[in-house]
Design a protein around this motif. Structure first.
Motif, PDB file in Angstrom:
ATOM      1  N   UNK A 263       0.802  -1.223   0.000  1.00  0.00           N
ATOM      2  CA  UNK A 263       0.000   0.000   0.000  1.00  0.00           C
ATOM      3  C   UNK A 263       0.834   1.271   0.000  1.00  0.00           C
ATOM      4  N   UNK A 264       2.142   1.134  -0.183  1.00  0.00           N
ATOM      5  CA  UNK A 264       2.995   2.316  -0.260  1.00  0.00           C
ATOM      6  C   UNK A 264       3.042   3.117   1.008  1.00  0.00           C
ATOM      7  N   UNK A 265       2.829   2.439   2.157  1.00  0.00           N
ATOM      8  CA  UNK A 265       2.793   3.115   3.452  1.00  0.00           C
ATOM      9  C   UNK A 265       1.783   4.260   3.443  1.00  0.00           C
ATOM     10  N   UNK A 266       0.749   4.111   2.599  1.00  0.00           N
ATOM     11  CA  UNK A 266      -0.328   5.103   2.500  1.00  0.00           C
ATOM     12  C   UNK A 266       0.179   6.498   2.144  1.00  0.00           C
ATOM     13  N   UNK A 267       1.262   6.553   1.383  1.00  0.00           N
ATOM     14  CA  UNK A 267       1.832   7.830   0.960  1.00  0.00           C
ATOM     15  C   UNK A 267       1.572   8.024  -0.536  1.00  0.00           C
ATOM     16  N   UNK A 377       0.803  -6.425  -8.796  1.00  0.00           N
ATOM     17  CA  UNK A 377      -0.129  -5.595  -8.032  1.00  0.00           C
ATOM     18  C   UNK A 377       0.603  -4.341  -7.587  1.00  0.00           C
ATOM     19  N   UNK A 378      -0.136  -3.243  -7.467  1.00  0.00           N
ATOM     20  CA  UNK A 378       0.460  -1.956  -7.124  1.00  0.00           C
ATOM     21  C   UNK A 378      -0.248  -1.332  -5.930  1.00  0.00           C
ATOM     22  N   UNK A 379       0.418  -0.358  -5.334  1.00  0.00           N
ATOM     23  CA  UNK A 379      -0.150   0.348  -4.187  1.00  0.00           C
ATOM     24  C   UNK A 379      -1.461   1.064  -4.517  1.00  0.00           C
ATOM     25  N   UNK A 380      -1.565   1.750  -5.678  1.00  0.00           N
ATOM     26  CA  UNK A 380      -2.855   2.395  -5.942  1.00  0.00           C
ATOM     27  C   UNK A 380      -4.021   1.409  -6.020  1.00  0.00           C
ATOM     28  N   UNK A 405      -5.468   8.839  -1.472  1.00  0.00           N
ATOM     29  CA  UNK A 405      -4.118   8.265  -1.535  1.00  0.00           C
ATOM     30  C   UNK A 405      -3.932   7.466  -2.814  1.00  0.00           C
ATOM     31  N   UNK A 406      -4.933   6.671  -3.171  1.00  0.00           N
ATOM     32  CA  UNK A 406      -4.852   5.853  -4.384  1.00  0.00           C
ATOM     33  C   UNK A 406      -4.699   6.723  -5.627  1.00  0.00           C
ATOM     34  N   UNK A 407      -5.433   7.826  -5.693  1.00  0.00           N
ATOM     35  CA  UNK A 407      -5.321   8.720  -6.839  1.00  0.00           C
ATOM     36  C   UNK A 407      -3.932   9.338  -6.928  1.00  0.00           C
ATOM     37  N   UNK A 408      -3.417   9.797  -5.792  1.00  0.00           N
ATOM     38  CA  UNK A 408      -2.072  10.369  -5.797  1.00  0.00           C
ATOM     39  C   UNK A 408      -1.027   9.327  -6.179  1.00  0.00           C
ATOM     40  N   UNK A 409      -1.226   8.099  -5.710  1.00  0.00           N
ATOM     41  CA  UNK A 409      -0.284   7.037  -6.042  1.00  0.00           C
ATOM     42  C   UNK A 409      -0.369   6.654  -7.513  1.00  0.00           C
TER      43      UNK A 409
END
Length: 534
Positions: A263-267, A377-380, A405-409
């Motif tokens: 999840x990209x550490x939610x960043x 699979x990806x964080x977004x 977060x998903x949109x930014x990622x």
């Protein structure tokens, strides 16, 4: 060169390939030293090296672009009466590539069964030290098996690979799709549990790191990969088995320590290269997606994605996902003034004569980018899944956070693809924080409205994020959620007037597997996959 497709049952091809002397990965799988530790490690690399994961020419040109991308409208296509017709040879090639190795990094089922047999022949001590290879291979095979079910429904699973397992040729039965899906979900949880406490001996850790061309030997990343695919599959079944999906998913999201995710550490400004599960091109790979995308006109901007979703919101991904294109007048190229896609309702004649007036997909990011990795699979995607789960079963505030977060990622991901491009075109600078903030607040994007409207936004933006590179996942989610609300142009060829709800079994299977009769009655293009109940 194009891969040659042979119309023959995969079980017979296995028998032939194991007696063949051609130089391919198949030779390694019939090695007399198969039960050695080195063989498990070598086989593990073989199951990872899969051109059905990478955006390789054959997979894009023959499977994804003419099938899933057409049905989900994540890429353009020629508006002709055969647009929705399944191409049996190409689809059969994809089917066979799951079951047996024929070069091309194919055959995850055959390789996994071979690994199981090799593992079973080891001593208990060696099994303990080598289990990591089998557990990681299981995650990969289960991931690929889920895609087979999503496309066809019932597939041979428990009986598949009899030649590798028992040295006999046996027609495998077709397993119930829902039952197999539950097996995958349970097995992924078991694999994640294994990696949670895995402590590898120094020599095993070194070998695992060396052979692991996907995640560089990181047991933490393998744990996250297993949990994330499990989350995907649980959400996939959440409309047909909501109670069980809700219980499992809410437990996962309530305890990130016990269930870490990709999840990209939610960043929003995460690094895809170090976070996502991406299969990088081989070092000697020199091709690009150009031929795969241009040979069948998959490179024009798709109508709904650009005209209805992205352009009205001034989406920051526009410059790296599309090119305005243009026309040459008096020897001078004049770009089109705006990002605008050809209408999906255009006839093929209109497409042929007017295409220069409309946008195409970006050449640096896609067409001429030989560095595009394969996407597991990806964080977004994970954060879009979290957003849906929170909106349906938890806090709408948490849902909004995950959605934003998903949109930014997703923005970070597509600019990452652009930045690594092998294209000589200049790379595009990332958008400013102010531009992203304005985008998140725009009327078409902002997380407002009723729960149904919020879910629609999640599903539409996840579809955009999948795009042409993950058109198979986009098609699955489109069937599950019924979003976006695409315009479907009926064709005239009977019975292919509309897109299918599943692929029909290819002749490579129906012509040789005697168990086909057990599923023949539901082998229609309008039969729905078990999770497709909306």
């Amino acid at each position: 060169m194009k891969k040659i497709f042979i119309h023959i049952s995969y079980i017979l091809v296995l028998a032939v390939s194991f007696s063949s002397c051609k130089k391919s990965l198949t030779d390694q799988y019939n090695n007399p030293e198969l039960t050695s530790k080195a063989s498990l490690a070598t086989l593990f690399t073989g199951i990872l090296n899969n051109d059905r994961v990478r955006p390789a020419y054959w997979n894009q040109r023959t499977y994804l672009m003419p099938h899933a991308a057409v049905y989900a409208q994540t890429a353009s296509f020629d508006n002709v009466n055969t647009a929705y017709q399944q191409i049996d040879g190409y689809v059969g090639n994809y089917w066979s590539d799951f079951y047996y190795p024929a070069g091309n990094g194919s055959g995850p089922m055959a390789i996994y069964r071979t690994m199981e047999k090799a593992y079973a022949a080891l001593s208990p001590a060696d099994q303990a030290s080598q289990a990591v290879f089998l557990q990681a291979a299981k995650i990969v095979m289960y991931d690929q098996a889920s895609k087979m079910i999503d496309a066809w429904g019932d597939i041979p699973f428990t009986d598949a690979g009899s030649l590798e397992t028992y040295s006999i040729i046996k027609d495998p039965k077709f397993d119930d799709a829902k039952t197999t899906y539950n097996t995958l979900i349970s097995g992924l949880n078991d694999a994640a549990t294994f990696f949670k406490s895995a402590v590898l001996p120094a020599n095993t850790a070194a070998a695992f790191s060396k052979q692991d061309i996907l995640l560089s030997g990181s047991t933490d990343q393998w744990r996250r990969y297993a949990n994330s695919i499990r989350l995907r599959l649980l959400m996939r079944i959440s409309f047909v088995d909501e109670a069980n999906a809700k219980t499992a998913v809410t437990a996962m999201l309530a305890n990130s320590t016990e269930y870490p995710l990709i999840d990209g550490a939610n960043s929003g400004t995460y690094n895809p290269a170090t976070t996502d599960v991406l299969l990088q091109p081989l070092t000697n790979y020199t091709n690009t997606p150009r031929s795969a995308l241009t040979e069948i006109d998959s490179y024009f901007a798709p109508d709904y994605m650009l005209n209805t979703v992205m352009a009205p919101a001034n989406d920051p991904r526009l410059p790296v996902m599309f090119d305005k294109f243009g026309q040459t007048t008096g020897g001078v190229f004049v770009p089109n003034p705006t990002y605008k896609a050809m209408p999906i309702t255009f006839t093929n004649d209109q497409q042929t004569t007017q295409y220069t007036q409309y946008a195409i997909i970006d050449s640096a990011t896609f067409v001429d980018n030989g560095k595009i990795p394969g996407i597991a699979i990806t964080a977004p995607e994970v954060n879009f899944l979290k957003a849906e789960a929170f909106e349906r079963w938890g806090s709408t505030g948490d849902a909004q956070t995950a959605y934003n977060t998903a949109l930014q990622q997703s923005i970070s991901f597509y600019y990452y693809l652009n930045s690594i491009s092998s294209s000589p075109r200049a790379k595009t600078s990332a958008p400013s924080s102010a531009a992203i903030t304005a985008f998140l607040a725009s009327p078409n994007i902002a997380y407002t409205g009723s729960p149904a409207q919020k879910l629609a936004n999640i599903w539409i933006q996840k579809w955009v994020n999948f795009g042409l590179l993950q058109s198979d996942e986009a098609w699955s989610e489109y069937r599950r959620t019924k979003y976006p609300k695409l315009t479907i142009v009926p064709q005239t060829l009977n019975p292919y007037q509309l897109p299918p709800t599943r692929l029909t079994y290819p002749s490579v299977e129906t012509g040789f597997n005697t168990n086909y009769n057990t599923v023949k009655a539901k082998d229609t293009r309008t039969t729905k996959i078990f999770w497709d109940v909306n």
